[in-house]
Motif scaffolding. Structure first.
Motif, short mmCIF file in Angstrom:
data_model
loop_
_atom_site.label_atom_id
_atom_site.label_comp_id
_atom_site.label_asym_id
_atom_site.label_seq_id
_atom_site.Cartn_x
_atom_site.Cartn_y
_atom_site.Cartn_z
N ALA A 1 -2.89 7.08 2.73
CA ALA A 1 -2.16 8.24 3.23
C ALA A 1 -1.82 8.07 4.71
O ALA A 1 -0.68 8.32 5.13
N LYS A 2 -2.79 7.62 5.49
CA LYS A 2 -2.54 7.39 6.91
C LYS A 2 -1.45 6.36 7.11
O LYS A 2 -0.55 6.52 7.96
N HIS A 3 -1.49 5.30 6.31
CA HIS A 3 -0.49 4.24 6.43
C HIS A 3 0.90 4.76 6.08
O HIS A 3 1.87 4.53 6.82
N VAL A 4 1.02 5.47 4.97
CA VAL A 4 2.33 5.96 4.52
C VAL A 4 2.92 6.93 5.53
O VAL A 4 4.11 6.84 5.88
N ILE A 5 2.12 7.87 6.00
CA ILE A 5 2.64 8.84 6.97
C ILE A 5 3.11 8.13 8.23
O ILE A 5 4.15 8.45 8.79
N GLY B 1 -4.80 15.25 -4.38
CA GLY B 1 -5.88 14.50 -3.74
C GLY B 1 -5.35 13.24 -3.10
O GLY B 1 -4.16 12.92 -3.20
N GLY B 2 -6.22 12.52 -2.43
CA GLY B 2 -5.85 11.23 -1.87
C GLY B 2 -5.32 11.27 -0.45
O GLY B 2 -5.01 10.21 0.11
N PHE B 3 -5.24 12.46 0.15
CA PHE B 3 -4.68 12.52 1.50
C PHE B 3 -5.71 12.18 2.58
O PHE B 3 -5.35 12.12 3.76
N ASP B 4 -6.95 11.94 2.18
CA ASP B 4 -7.97 11.50 3.11
C ASP B 4 -8.20 9.99 3.05
O ASP B 4 -9.13 9.47 3.66
N ARG B 5 -7.34 9.29 2.32
CA ARG B 5 -7.52 7.87 2.09
C ARG B 5 -6.72 7.04 3.10
O ARG B 5 -5.74 7.53 3.69
N PRO B 6 -7.09 5.77 3.31
CA PRO B 6 -6.34 4.91 4.23
C PRO B 6 -4.85 4.80 3.87
O PRO B 6 -4.01 4.71 4.76
N PRO C 1 0.82 -1.21 0.00
CA PRO C 1 0.00 0.00 0.00
C PRO C 1 0.85 1.26 0.00
O PRO C 1 0.46 2.28 -0.60
N LEU C 2 2.02 1.20 0.63
CA LEU C 2 2.91 2.36 0.60
C LEU C 2 3.36 2.65 -0.82
O LEU C 2 3.28 3.80 -1.30
#
Length: 268
Positions: free
Chosen positions: A168-172, A161-166, A143-144
């Motif tokens: 994004a949370k995983h990568v950060i 876009g895409g920073f509200d997606r799962p 996913p990363l």
């Protein structure tokens, strides 16, 4: 949380990221395919081809063997391996690549949900290039990789876009973990130094403090020597080795903060 639950969550995040990636490719005009990305030597088509290659291999497709000539952006054996998949797909359209990614993901998702992995430390059944990864590492990496490449394409076509997606949370979360290594190995400030990183709209994502033995530990509650703040996109670009952040502020020791930011890249 058990290994089985954590790995199932990673599978769901990967599938969500794949679906977003495929939808983005299908929404682009074909003339976007040759736009350059932040990845040296790779266009939008190349990034999509790379993703199609890895997903096809993981779904049981054949390994491709193509002669790869030396190039400036090929700096490791793994780079030569991934370039084979890119070269094999040079003539394909973005829609064709989206179809290949989607078809491979259907096969792999079915396998991962029918026979789900339960041990993060178990050797995974298949990795690109047969590198020796565990299930935990592979399922975290996919996913990363997919979400980061979606962002590479979004920047190339100027469609944020895409920073509200799962994804994004995983990568950060993954990128935040090595702050201890960045501080201890690359910056090496005095013992007791604490560095915190905050992202606009998300708050603090990491904090690390130096010990007297030259190592750093993840800290909670210590007063930061410097707090580094930037937008989420700047952070993933810096930590992902894409480009230096454009908008950074420092609360405290700015020189220390600048040295940390200069060493944020945690991917090749």
């Amino acid at each position: 949380m058990s290994d089985a639950e954590r790995l199932a969550g990673l599978v769901a995040t990967w599938k969500d990221s794949i679906d977003d990636f495929v939808a983005l490719l299908r929404s682009l005009p074909q003339d976007a395919a040759d736009l350059p990305t932040d990845l040296p030597g790779w266009s939008v088509r190349d990034v999509a081809s790379h993703t199609a290659h890895l997903e096809a291999v993981l779904a049981g497709g054949p390994e491709e063997t193509i002669e790869v000539l030396p190039a400036e952006h090929l700096t490791s054996p793994m780079a030569y391996y991934t370039e084979q998949g890119v070269l094999a797909r040079k003539g394909r359209t973005l829609v064709e690549l989206a179809d290949e990614i989607e078809q491979a993901a259907v096969i792999r998702y079915r396998d991962l949900t029918t026979n789900p992995p339960t041990d993060a430390e178990a050797s995974t059944r298949k990795t690109p290039g047969d590198i020796g990864w565990t299930d935990g590492r592979l399922l975290s990496n996919r996913p990363l990789d997919v979400w980061m490449h979606e962002q590479d394409i979004r920047r190339a076509v100027d469609r944020p876009g895409g920073f509200d997606r799962p994804g994004a949370k995983h990568v950060i979360g993954v990128f935040a973990q090595p702050l201890r290594r960045v501080l201890g190995k690359h910056v090496a400030p005095p013992a007791g130094t604490t560095v915190a990183i905050e992202l606009e709209g998300r708050g603090q994502i990491a904090s690390a403090t130096m010990r007297a033995d030259g190592r750093a530990y993840a800290s909670y509650g210590e007063t930061p020597t410097v707090t580094i703040t930037m937008p989420p996109e700047d952070y993933i670009c810096a930590a992902g080795g894409r480009r230096a952040p454009a908008a950074v502020s420092y609360d405290g020791d700015a020189d220390l903060g600048q040295r940390v930011v200069a060493n944020l890249a945690v991917t090749p």
